[in-house]
Scaffold this motif. Structure first.
Motif, PDB file in Angstrom:
ATOM      1  N   PRO A 133      10.417  40.521 -35.169  1.00 54.55           N
ATOM      2  CA  PRO A 133      11.611  40.072 -34.459  1.00 54.55           C
ATOM      3  C   PRO A 133      12.911  40.620 -35.025  1.00 54.55           C
ATOM      4  CG  PRO A 133      10.777  38.326 -35.875  1.00 54.55           C
ATOM      5  CD  PRO A 133       9.777  39.433 -35.920  1.00 54.55           C
ATOM      6  N   GLY A 134      12.951  40.937 -36.332  1.00 55.42           N
ATOM      7  CA  GLY A 134      14.163  41.508 -36.919  1.00 55.42           C
ATOM      8  C   GLY A 134      15.244  40.494 -37.246  1.00 55.42           C
ATOM      9  N   ARG A 135      15.743  39.796 -36.237  1.00 56.32           N
ATOM     10  CA  ARG A 135      16.820  38.826 -36.450  1.00 56.32           C
ATOM     11  C   ARG A 135      16.573  37.613 -35.574  1.00 56.32           C
ATOM     12  NH1 ARG A 135      18.331  43.812 -37.305  1.00 56.32           N
ATOM     13  NH2 ARG A 135      20.039  44.361 -38.700  1.00 56.32           N
ATOM     14  N   ALA A 136      16.899  36.443 -36.102  1.00 51.43           N
ATOM     15  CA  ALA A 136      16.631  35.208 -35.378  1.00 51.43           C
ATOM     16  C   ALA A 136      17.935  34.563 -34.914  1.00 51.43           C
ATOM     17  CB  ALA A 136      15.864  34.234 -36.264  1.00 51.43           C
ATOM     18  N   PRO A 137      17.930  33.913 -33.737  1.00 47.74           N
ATOM     19  CA  PRO A 137      19.127  33.217 -33.274  1.00 47.74           C
ATOM     20  C   PRO A 137      19.274  31.846 -33.912  1.00 47.74           C
ATOM     21  CG  PRO A 137      17.373  32.974 -31.666  1.00 47.74           C
ATOM     22  CD  PRO A 137      16.831  33.861 -32.759  1.00 47.74           C
ATOM     23  N   PHE A 138      20.443  31.255 -33.745  1.00 47.97           N
ATOM     24  CA  PHE A 138      20.731  29.912 -34.250  1.00 47.97           C
ATOM     25  C   PHE A 138      19.839  28.890 -33.562  1.00 47.97           C
ATOM     26  CE2 PHE A 138      23.534  26.065 -34.326  1.00 47.97           C
ATOM     27  CZ  PHE A 138      23.575  25.914 -35.709  1.00 47.97           C
ATOM     28  N   THR A 139      19.361  27.925 -34.335  1.00 50.12           N
ATOM     29  CA  THR A 139      18.459  26.900 -33.804  1.00 50.12           C
ATOM     30  C   THR A 139      18.878  25.521 -34.299  1.00 50.12           C
ATOM     31  OG1 THR A 139      16.985  27.075 -35.720  1.00 50.12           O
ATOM     32  CG2 THR A 139      16.493  28.501 -33.811  1.00 50.12           C
ATOM     33  N   ALA A 140      18.282  24.492 -33.691  1.00 46.37           N
ATOM     34  CA  ALA A 140      18.529  23.123 -34.144  1.00 46.37           C
ATOM     35  C   ALA A 140      18.057  22.938 -35.580  1.00 46.37           C
ATOM     36  CB  ALA A 140      17.826  22.135 -33.217  1.00 46.37           C
ATOM     37  N   GLU A 141      16.988  23.640 -35.961  1.00 49.84           N
ATOM     38  CA  GLU A 141      16.485  23.551 -37.337  1.00 49.84           C
ATOM     39  C   GLU A 141      17.523  24.091 -38.323  1.00 49.84           C
ATOM     40  OE1 GLU A 141      12.465  24.715 -39.902  1.00 49.84           O
ATOM     41  OE2 GLU A 141      12.943  25.810 -38.065  1.00 49.84           O
ATOM     42  N   ALA A 142      18.183  25.188 -37.951  1.00 58.54           N
ATOM     43  CA  ALA A 142      19.246  25.719 -38.799  1.00 58.54           C
ATOM     44  C   ALA A 142      20.405  24.727 -38.882  1.00 58.54           C
ATOM     45  CB  ALA A 142      19.733  27.055 -38.264  1.00 58.54           C
ATOM     46  N   ALA A 143      20.707  24.077 -37.773  1.00 59.78           N
ATOM     47  CA  ALA A 143      21.775  23.076 -37.762  1.00 59.78           C
ATOM     48  C   ALA A 143      21.448  21.918 -38.699  1.00 59.78           C
ATOM     49  CB  ALA A 143      22.005  22.571 -36.345  1.00 59.78           C
ATOM     50  N   ASP A 144      20.170  21.548 -38.773  1.00 58.56           N
ATOM     51  CA  ASP A 144      19.767  20.477 -39.693  1.00 58.56           C
ATOM     52  C   ASP A 144      20.122  20.830 -41.135  1.00 58.56           C
ATOM     53  OD1 ASP A 144      18.705  19.079 -37.560  1.00 58.56           O
ATOM     54  OD2 ASP A 144      16.629  19.728 -37.930  1.00 58.56           O
ATOM     55  N   VAL A 145      19.894  22.091 -41.494  1.00 60.31           N
ATOM     56  CA  VAL A 145      20.210  22.542 -42.857  1.00 60.31           C
ATOM     57  C   VAL A 145      21.715  22.540 -43.078  1.00 60.31           C
ATOM     58  CG1 VAL A 145      20.032  24.464 -44.482  1.00 60.31           C
ATOM     59  CG2 VAL A 145      18.109  23.925 -42.972  1.00 60.31           C
ATOM     60  N   LEU A 146      22.457  23.025 -42.096  1.00 65.73           N
ATOM     61  CA  LEU A 146      23.917  23.086 -42.224  1.00 65.73           C
ATOM     62  C   LEU A 146      24.526  21.701 -42.367  1.00 65.73           C
ATOM     63  CD1 LEU A 146      25.232  25.788 -39.727  1.00 65.73           C
ATOM     64  CD2 LEU A 146      24.653  26.018 -42.139  1.00 65.73           C
ATOM     65  N   GLU A 147      23.968  20.739 -41.672  1.00 66.42           N
ATOM     66  CA  GLU A 147      24.548  19.396 -41.710  1.00 66.42           C
ATOM     67  C   GLU A 147      24.501  18.800 -43.114  1.00 66.42           C
ATOM     68  OE1 GLU A 147      24.721  15.424 -38.909  1.00 66.42           O
ATOM     69  OE2 GLU A 147      23.062  16.831 -38.656  1.00 66.42           O
ATOM     70  N   GLU A 148      23.577  19.306 -43.929  1.00 63.11           N
ATOM     71  CA  GLU A 148      23.485  18.820 -45.310  1.00 63.11           C
ATOM     72  C   GLU A 148      24.689  19.263 -46.142  1.00 63.11           C
ATOM     73  OE1 GLU A 148      19.821  20.345 -46.798  1.00 63.11           O
ATOM     74  OE2 GLU A 148      18.609  19.466 -45.188  1.00 63.11           O
ATOM     75  N   PRO A 156      26.191  28.926 -29.144  1.00 61.27           N
ATOM     76  CA  PRO A 156      24.948  28.212 -28.853  1.00 61.27           C
ATOM     77  C   PRO A 156      25.170  27.169 -27.758  1.00 61.27           C
ATOM     78  CG  PRO A 156      25.916  27.364 -30.862  1.00 61.27           C
ATOM     79  CD  PRO A 156      26.764  28.535 -30.427  1.00 61.27           C
ATOM     80  N   SER A 157      24.167  26.365 -27.481  1.00 61.98           N
ATOM     81  CA  SER A 157      24.267  25.360 -26.427  1.00 61.98           C
ATOM     82  C   SER A 157      25.413  24.402 -26.680  1.00 61.98           C
ATOM     83  CB  SER A 157      22.963  24.570 -26.327  1.00 61.98           C
ATOM     84  OG  SER A 157      22.802  23.755 -27.483  1.00 61.98           O
ATOM     85  N   ALA A 158      25.901  23.782 -25.612  1.00 62.70           N
ATOM     86  CA  ALA A 158      27.003  22.828 -25.728  1.00 62.70           C
ATOM     87  C   ALA A 158      26.650  21.693 -26.675  1.00 62.70           C
ATOM     88  CB  ALA A 158      27.366  22.280 -24.349  1.00 62.70           C
ATOM     89  N   ASP A 159      25.396  21.264 -26.677  1.00 60.39           N
ATOM     90  CA  ASP A 159      24.973  20.186 -27.576  1.00 60.39           C
ATOM     91  C   ASP A 159      25.117  20.594 -29.033  1.00 60.39           C
ATOM     92  OD1 ASP A 159      24.387  18.532 -25.476  1.00 60.39           O
ATOM     93  OD2 ASP A 159      22.213  18.884 -25.528  1.00 60.39           O
ATOM     94  N   LEU A 160      24.725  21.827 -29.345  1.00 64.13           N
ATOM     95  CA  LEU A 160      24.836  22.289 -30.727  1.00 64.13           C
ATOM     96  C   LEU A 160      26.295  22.491 -31.134  1.00 64.13           C
ATOM     97  CD1 LEU A 160      21.817  24.760 -30.998  1.00 64.13           C
ATOM     98  CD2 LEU A 160      22.099  22.582 -32.188  1.00 64.13           C
ATOM     99  N   VAL A 161      27.124  22.977 -30.218  1.00 66.67           N
ATOM    100  CA  VAL A 161      28.550  23.126 -30.519  1.00 66.67           C
ATOM    101  C   VAL A 161      29.159  21.759 -30.825  1.00 66.67           C
ATOM    102  CG1 VAL A 161      30.807  23.725 -29.551  1.00 66.67           C
ATOM    103  CG2 VAL A 161      28.857  25.265 -29.215  1.00 66.67           C
ATOM    104  N   ARG A 162      28.845  20.760 -30.000  1.00 68.91           N
ATOM    105  CA  ARG A 162      29.365  19.394 -30.237  1.00 68.91           C
ATOM    106  C   ARG A 162      28.873  18.847 -31.571  1.00 68.91           C
ATOM    107  NH1 ARG A 162      28.709  18.793 -24.540  1.00 68.91           N
ATOM    108  NH2 ARG A 162      26.556  18.104 -24.845  1.00 68.91           N
ATOM    109  N   ARG A 163      27.630  19.131 -31.877  1.00 72.44           N
ATOM    110  CA  ARG A 163      27.060  18.629 -33.143  1.00 72.44           C
ATOM    111  C   ARG A 163      27.796  19.228 -34.339  1.00 72.44           C
ATOM    112  NH1 ARG A 163      20.800  19.438 -35.225  1.00 72.44           N
ATOM    113  NH2 ARG A 163      21.088  18.381 -37.223  1.00 72.44           N
TER     114      ARG A 163
END
Length: 342
Positions: free
Chosen positions: A103-118, A131-138
């Motif tokens: 794949p080379g490069r991966a897009p932003f995911t909810a799993e990545a957001a979980d790590v960032l929230e820490e 990313p999706s509106a839900d992820l932007v709001r999060r």
């Protein structure tokens, strides 16, 4: 203090493949907004690099992601792409059937957001849209600013309408991947000093100038055109904290760095780099290239073999049009020198 939370309104551009947390930390400590590129990191590697940043500094930093839609594999297109490299495989003794697809490069995911929230970084930035509106709001909900790249006025307006807190006006001079997402037509993308004032007039959020800015005078010029901050990447590539390869460093030091162009050979999307053998012989933009990021796997073994021989003939030698600011100097010193333009 800048609107980014850093002492200076200066972002070190996130540069996947040529840096990890060491460069981020050095820039943050010098008063800039250091950036960590995460498009090529696994979740585990991202967590490790974020922990290193947090352990070294309490200053704000930026974490960057791609937001492309992963394409479906196309075996016929992949086979045609590998056929284009057949003479090179023969030259280097590579069996094309042994090359794994990747794949080379991966897009932003909810799993990545979980790590960032820490860690709740001050800024989370995106390439190729949002990313999706839900992820932007999060992201905004835990207090991070959302920033994204625009290569045209239309993209800037779209980003503002979809929740961006600031917009990077990426001029066509910039090194690395173009951030375009509304159109694949690269002829629509103006230079930095043409794009910045147009975007400033078109949106209400802060505008960050990127592309071709290599010294304090360039910083001052961008700010005079209405930018609220600047983002600089190429100038940092020779810093000891960067992981830039030896062949890439040699190219940046050479006269070759004066000749860059946009190419899709290495990933499937246009990105600016120093012209080398494969770009000259296959053409920098080749319609046969698989969709981003699937084009990467075919050229990777050629890059590995050539670099082992000290050659950058098959390497993505990312660089902006203005490499004059590249210095073999600590990133902190470079950051402070650039900040003299504010």
């Amino acid at each position: 203090m800048s609107f980014l939370g850093s002492q200076f309104p200066l972002i070190q551009a996130p540069m996947a493949g040529v840096q990890l947390s060491a460069l981020t930390i050095a820039v943050c400590k010098a008063g800039g907004l250091g950036s960590l590129p995460c498009a090529m990191l696994s979740v585990e590697a991202m967590r490790k690099e974020l922990a290193a940043i947090r352990a070294a500094t309490d200053r704000p930093f930026n974490v960057n992601f791609f937001v492309h839609t992963p394409p479906a594999a196309d075996p016929r297109r992949e086979a045609a792409w590998r056929a284009a490299f057949a003479p090179y495989y023969h030259e280097y003794g590579i069996d094309p059937d042994s090359i794994p697809a990747g794949p080379g490069r991966a897009p932003f995911t909810a799993e990545a957001a979980d790590v960032l929230e820490e860690v709740k970084p001050a800024v989370v930035s995106f390439h190729f849209g949002l990313p999706s509106a839900d992820l932007v709001r999060r992201i905004r909900g835990w207090g991070s600013k959302v920033v994204a790249s625009a290569t045209t006025v239309d993209e800037a307006r779209w980003l503002e309408a979809h929740g961006a807190d600031a917009i990077i006006a990426q001029g066509v001079e910039a090194g690395g991947h173009r951030g375009n997402f509304l159109s694949d037509d690269i002829t629509t993308q103006p230079g930095t000093f043409a794009l910045v004032p147009q975007v400033v007039r078109a949106v209400k959020v802060p505008v960050i100038a990127a592309g071709g800015i290599a010294d304090a005078r360039g910083v001052a010029a961008a700010m005079a055109l209405g930018a609220s901050a600047v983002q600089i990447g190429t100038a940092y590539l020779l810093c000891p904290e960067a992981t830039t390869s030896p062949v890439h460093r040699a190219a940046l030091r050479s006269e070759a760095a004066r000749n860059t162009t946009l190419t899709n050979l290495f990933t499937g999307r246009p990105a600016r780099g120093i012209v080398n053998r494969v770009m000259r012989e296959l053409g920098p933009i080749n319609a046969a290239a698989p969709a981003f990021p699937l084009a990467t796997s075919a050229i990777t073994p050629l890059r590995t073999k050539a670099e082992a021989q000290g050659s950058g003939d098959f390497s993505p030698l990312w660089s902006g049009q203005n490499a004059t600011g590249c210095r073999e100097t600590p990133a902190g010193d470079l950051t402070r020198a650039l900040a003299e333009g504010f």
